[in-house]
Design a protein around this motif. Structure first.
Motif, PDB file in Angstrom:
ATOM      1  N   VAL A  96       0.851  -1.195   0.000  1.00 23.94           N
ATOM      2  CA  VAL A  96       0.000   0.000   0.000  1.00 23.94           C
ATOM      3  C   VAL A  96       0.885   1.243   0.000  1.00 23.94           C
ATOM      4  O   VAL A  96       1.904   1.284   0.691  1.00 23.94           O
ATOM      5  CB  VAL A  96      -0.905   0.001   1.266  1.00 23.94           C
ATOM      6  N   ALA A  97       0.473   2.273  -0.806  1.00 23.04           N
ATOM      7  CA  ALA A  97       1.205   3.550  -0.811  1.00 23.04           C
ATOM      8  C   ALA A  97       0.206   4.701  -0.877  1.00 23.04           C
ATOM      9  O   ALA A  97      -0.701   4.675  -1.689  1.00 23.04           O
ATOM     10  CB  ALA A  97       2.135   3.611  -2.017  1.00 23.04           C
ATOM     11  N   HIS A  98       0.364   5.700   0.009  1.00 22.57           N
ATOM     12  CA  HIS A  98      -0.491   6.892  -0.053  1.00 22.57           C
ATOM     13  C   HIS A  98       0.248   8.080   0.544  1.00 22.57           C
ATOM     14  O   HIS A  98       1.271   7.932   1.222  1.00 22.57           O
ATOM     15  CB  HIS A  98      -1.829   6.657   0.661  1.00 22.57           C
ATOM     16  N   GLY A  99      -0.279   9.273   0.283  1.00 21.66           N
ATOM     17  CA  GLY A  99       0.410  10.513   0.647  1.00 21.66           C
ATOM     18  C   GLY A  99       0.498  10.801   2.123  1.00 21.66           C
ATOM     19  O   GLY A  99       1.260  11.680   2.536  1.00 21.66           O
ATOM     20  N   GLN A 100      -0.271  10.076   2.985  1.00 21.12           N
ATOM     21  CA  GLN A 100      -0.214  10.356   4.418  1.00 21.12           C
ATOM     22  C   GLN A 100       0.849   9.520   5.139  1.00 21.12           C
ATOM     23  O   GLN A 100       1.022   9.623   6.342  1.00 21.12           O
ATOM     24  CB  GLN A 100      -1.596  10.138   5.042  1.00 21.12           C
ATOM     25  N   MET A 101       1.564   8.701   4.364  1.00 21.62           N
ATOM     26  CA  MET A 101       2.655   7.921   4.959  1.00 21.62           C
ATOM     27  C   MET A 101       3.852   8.851   5.164  1.00 21.62           C
ATOM     28  O   MET A 101       3.975   9.863   4.490  1.00 21.62           O
ATOM     29  CB  MET A 101       3.065   6.770   4.021  1.00 21.62           C
ATOM     30  N   SER A 102       4.743   8.491   6.080  1.00 23.80           N
ATOM     31  CA  SER A 102       5.948   9.319   6.252  1.00 23.80           C
ATOM     32  C   SER A 102       6.831   9.141   5.018  1.00 23.80           C
ATOM     33  O   SER A 102       6.728   8.140   4.306  1.00 23.80           O
ATOM     34  CB  SER A 102       6.713   8.875   7.510  1.00 23.80           C
ATOM     35  N   GLU A 103       7.715  10.121   4.788  1.00 23.32           N
ATOM     36  CA  GLU A 103       8.550  10.078   3.573  1.00 23.32           C
ATOM     37  C   GLU A 103       9.340   8.784   3.479  1.00 23.32           C
ATOM     38  O   GLU A 103       9.408   8.148   2.421  1.00 23.32           O
ATOM     39  CB  GLU A 103       9.550  11.244   3.541  1.00 23.32           C
ATOM     40  N   SER A 104       9.948   8.390   4.594  1.00 22.74           N
ATOM     41  CA  SER A 104      10.817   7.200   4.571  1.00 22.74           C
ATOM     42  C   SER A 104       9.988   5.941   4.290  1.00 22.74           C
ATOM     43  O   SER A 104      10.402   5.058   3.528  1.00 22.74           O
ATOM     44  CB  SER A 104      11.579   7.059   5.887  1.00 22.74           C
ATOM     45  N   GLU A 105       8.772   5.880   4.879  1.00 19.82           N
ATOM     46  CA  GLU A 105       7.878   4.734   4.656  1.00 19.82           C
ATOM     47  C   GLU A 105       7.502   4.632   3.167  1.00 19.82           C
ATOM     48  O   GLU A 105       7.578   3.576   2.554  1.00 19.82           O
ATOM     49  CB  GLU A 105       6.578   4.969   5.451  1.00 19.82           C
ATOM     50  N   LEU A 106       7.085   5.802   2.630  1.00 17.83           N
ATOM     51  CA  LEU A 106       6.636   5.854   1.239  1.00 17.83           C
ATOM     52  C   LEU A 106       7.769   5.476   0.287  1.00 17.83           C
ATOM     53  O   LEU A 106       7.604   4.670  -0.623  1.00 17.83           O
ATOM     54  CB  LEU A 106       6.133   7.271   0.913  1.00 17.83           C
ATOM     55  N   GLU A 107       8.948   6.050   0.548  1.00 20.96           N
ATOM     56  CA  GLU A 107      10.096   5.762  -0.314  1.00 20.96           C
ATOM     57  C   GLU A 107      10.422   4.271  -0.272  1.00 20.96           C
ATOM     58  O   GLU A 107      10.670   3.635  -1.298  1.00 20.96           O
ATOM     59  CB  GLU A 107      11.311   6.577   0.138  1.00 20.96           C
ATOM     60  N   SER A 108      10.384   3.706   0.925  1.00 20.34           N
ATOM     61  CA  SER A 108      10.719   2.294   1.105  1.00 20.34           C
ATOM     62  C   SER A 108       9.748   1.404   0.301  1.00 20.34           C
ATOM     63  O   SER A 108      10.157   0.477  -0.399  1.00 20.34           O
ATOM     64  CB  SER A 108      10.669   1.977   2.602  1.00 20.34           C
ATOM     65  N   VAL A 109       8.419   1.695   0.377  1.00 22.22           N
ATOM     66  CA  VAL A 109       7.414   0.896  -0.346  1.00 22.22           C
ATOM     67  C   VAL A 109       7.625   1.005  -1.855  1.00 22.22           C
ATOM     68  O   VAL A 109       7.660   0.002  -2.571  1.00 22.22           O
ATOM     69  CB  VAL A 109       5.975   1.349   0.025  1.00 22.22           C
ATOM     70  N   ILE A 110       7.779   2.242  -2.342  1.00 23.62           N
ATOM     71  CA  ILE A 110       7.929   2.458  -3.791  1.00 23.62           C
ATOM     72  C   ILE A 110       9.186   1.763  -4.303  1.00 23.62           C
ATOM     73  O   ILE A 110       9.169   1.102  -5.348  1.00 23.62           O
ATOM     74  CB  ILE A 110       7.961   3.969  -4.136  1.00 23.62           C
ATOM     75  N   LEU A 111      10.294   1.909  -3.565  1.00 21.71           N
ATOM     76  CA  LEU A 111      11.539   1.289  -4.027  1.00 21.71           C
ATOM     77  C   LEU A 111      11.444  -0.241  -4.003  1.00 21.71           C
ATOM     78  O   LEU A 111      11.928  -0.916  -4.913  1.00 21.71           O
ATOM     79  CB  LEU A 111      12.734   1.771  -3.204  1.00 21.71           C
TER      80      LEU A 111
END
Length: 662
Positions: A345-360
């Motif tokens: 799951v990825a969405h804009g309310q995640m912290s930057e590090s969380e979001l980056e980790s999921v996308i990568l």
């Protein structure tokens, strides 16, 4: 569309019905006088009486308003023209070396856009150019070549992007492309530590950083440049009002290139009015397939089968679900539907590090399905993702849907996009139009057309102030644009004005029309007549002929005559003829006054000599007039002679001097 017989000649007419059932028949050769009404969503046009004064009054009111805007635009345009920027040097050897290191063959449109941008950069006037091209069509490479040119002249470059993930991806692309060249790259985004950001900011201030890529962080007060000369803005419409104001402050004296897949109506409109320059990339890269697009009710069987099909070819899936509060529940549903799929799951309310980790992790193939919000809209380029689901697609705008679809199909395999709406839901008319449009525009390179369609569904939006909304609705967007264009043209300095091409009147007694048995659909007929009307060269006419045969089969005699009449118009336009008329067994060819000045009398005599005594020459006031006797000649014979005569008259034109005057 109605076919009428008048004096034994068949012609097609467009039937207009006015208030009170008054009717007006418009001959197809005057179709350019009729425009489709385009207003704001859900706004119906008001009908006027035929011959009444109401419509004239409305137009007069709009015209006055449009003239004020034209004054503002001309002032803006003049200020822009008068501004002194930096004229970049012609290409260096290193520039050519950099361009030769591009691993792919650039497309024709890419090459043309690069040429246009470089030409702008070499002028003293600061550039403000909009580069329109579909997602994955090579806009970034065009921008990097322009950026490299700027850096070769010692200028710094800022590359502004809307999302942190995109900044990271552009940074990686730059590292790869500029490898082996003396270019120092900086990155400013939330993914960089405070220390790394400070180093980049310091490098920009002292000039050791040549190019910086980043989000709106680039617009912060603490970011100062030693010598900024070039700004690239990726997807301008993704920035807020305050960001745009800051961009405006930066851009006044430097060269600016804005990249977009589907420009917002206002931006597109400004470009079309000549306030901004425009380059379009419509040719897809080699080995690219159109995305298979489906508009459908939400259906779990379809979702399961499509995900399983993608996994079977080792691909990945985007599932767009735009409600953060229940997105985890949606991810669980998909896991239950396809137990073998690894879902993230990825969405804009995640912290930057969380979001980056999921996308990568998703980029590296650790997950099969990414359930995400619209944050992927201008996101990362992941060629392995080739199936997309958009839930509640009817809630989204057309350019947004188009942008989302561009996230798949970026590789040499067929991609699938499913735009879904709730079962048994009755869709609003605008939503239905948008979904229909996204289904229609499946061919590669439709971004520009989508923006135009978006204009027609939504109206132009606020072009230059909210008060214009009512004016656009009262006359329709097309006519409003035409009036604004005319007002701007009238205020331009004489040498800048575009020479007006006067229409050619062709009045000959032939059955030149499209019979109903050949093209039955009225809309298609109107479309084809418009194409006939817009043809100005023999090449375009040949292209129209092959298109017509391709779409509707071999054409009948009546259409053959329509092609002949169009060919006559092309030759007449080229030599300055304003009228070709048949009366009393004679064909009269009348030149315009301007056309008469451009033609040599002695050479005209040579041209008509081959027709013997059947062609006479004279004057009608100050205009040249030729008369061809067609008595005792068959229709085919005299029509061929008239076409030959008008074509041969090109050889009688005066040669132009280098200044462009005859």
């Amino acid at each position: 569309m109605e076919t009428l017989e008048i004096s034994g000649v068949h012609k097609d007419y467009l039937l207009l019905v006015y208030q009170g059932e008054d009717k007006l028949f418009i001959p197809v050769e005057q179709l350019d006088l009729v425009q489709k009404y385009v207003g704001a969503e859900g706004k119906a046009p008001k009908l006027n009486k035929l011959g009444g004064s109401e419509w004239k009054r409305v137009k007069t009111k709009v015209k006055a308003s449009v003239q004020d805007i034209a004054d503002d635009l001309i002032k803006l345009y003049a200020e822009r023209e008068a501004e002194q920027g930096f004229a970049f040097s012609p290409d260096s050897d290193m520039q050519r070396e950099f361009e030769d290191s591009f691993p792919y063959q650039e497309t024709e449109d890419q090459a043309r856009s690069i040429k246009e941008i470089k030409k702008d950069m070499e002028r003293i006037r600061p550039m403000d150019r909009l580069l329109v091209g579909d997602v994955g069509y090579g806009k970034t490479e065009v921008a990097l070549r322009a950026a490299f040119k700027a850096m070769m002249d010692g200028k710094q470059v800022a590359f502004l992007v809307p999302t942190t993930i995109l900044a990271q991806q552009h940074y990686e692309t730059m590292k790869e492309r500029f490898q082996g060249f003396p270019v120092n790259i900086g990155l400013l985004s939330r993914f960089r530590t405070r220390k790394e950001q400070n180093e980049t900011i310091k490098g920009l201030a002292n000039g050791t950083v040549d190019i910086v890529v980043g989000t709106h962080r680039l617009l912060s007060k603490d970011v100062k440049y030693r010598d900024l000369g070039f700004l690239v803005v990726d997807e301008e419409q993704r920035f807020g009002v305050t960001h745009k104001e800051k961009i405006k402050q930066i851009r006044s004296k430097i060269d600016v290139l804005t990249l977009t897949a589907t420009p917002i109506p206002r931006t597109l409109h400004m470009s079309m009015l000549g306030v901004r320059d425009l380059s379009v990339i419509e040719t897809p890269p080699a080995n690219r397939f159109p995305v298979q697009t489906y508009v459908t009710e939400q259906n779990n069987v379809l979702i399961r089968e499509a995900i399983e099909r993608e996994l079977a070819r080792d691909g990945q899936v985007y599932y767009l679900y735009n409600r953060v509060e229940t997105i985890l529940k949606k991810a669980d549903e998909i896991s239950a539907l396809v137990p073998d799929a690894r879902v993230a799951v990825a969405h804009g309310q995640m912290s930057e590090s969380e979001l980056e980790s999921v996308i990568l992790s998703f980029l590296e193939g650790e997950y099969d399905v990414l359930v995400t919000t619209t944050i992927i809209e201008t996101g990362v380029d992941i060629p392995n993702v080739n199936t997309l689901f958009v839930q509640n697609a009817d809630h989204m705008g057309l350019s947004q849907l188009y942008q989302l679809r561009g996230r798949v199909g970026r590789w040499n395999r067929i991609a699938y996009a499913y735009f879904m709406y709730q079962k048994d839901k009755i869709l609003r008319e605008e939503a239905e139009k948008r979904l229909q449009a996204i289904k229609e525009f499946t061919e590669l390179g439709s971004g520009f057309k989508v923006a135009m369609r978006d204009l027609s569904i939504r109206g132009a939006g606020n072009i230059l102030g909210a008060q214009q909304h009512g004016f656009i609705d009262s006359v329709g967007f097309d006519l409003y644009s035409q009036m604004l264009k005319d007002a701007i043209e009238a205020r331009r300095p004489k040498e800048e004005k575009q020479e007006e091409v006067l229409p050619v009147e062709i009045d000959i007694q032939i059955d030149a029309y499209i019979p109903e048995y050949y093209i039955t659909d009225s809309r298609q007929k109107i479309e084809m007549y418009k194409r006939f009307r817009n043809v100005t060269t023999e090449e375009e006419l040949e292209s129209l002929q092959s298109d017509m045969i391709d779409r509707f089969g071999e054409y009948p005699e009546e259409v053959e005559y329509l092609f002949s009449a169009t060919e006559l118009r092309i030759h007449a336009l080229a030599v300055g003829i304003e009228q070709i008329k048949e009366e009393a067994k004679k064909i009269t060819i009348l030149f315009s006054e301007e056309g008469t000045k451009r033609i040599r009398g002695d050479l005209v005599m040579e041209v008509i000599a081959e027709f013997g005594r059947s062609v006479g020459v004279g004057m009608d006031g100050t205009a040249l007039k030729l008369t061809m006797n067609i008595q005792n000649k068959s229709l085919q014979e005299w029509l061929f002679n008239v076409k030959t005569l008008t074509k041969n008259l090109k050889s009688a034109l005066k040669e132009e001097d280098p200044a462009g005057k005859a």
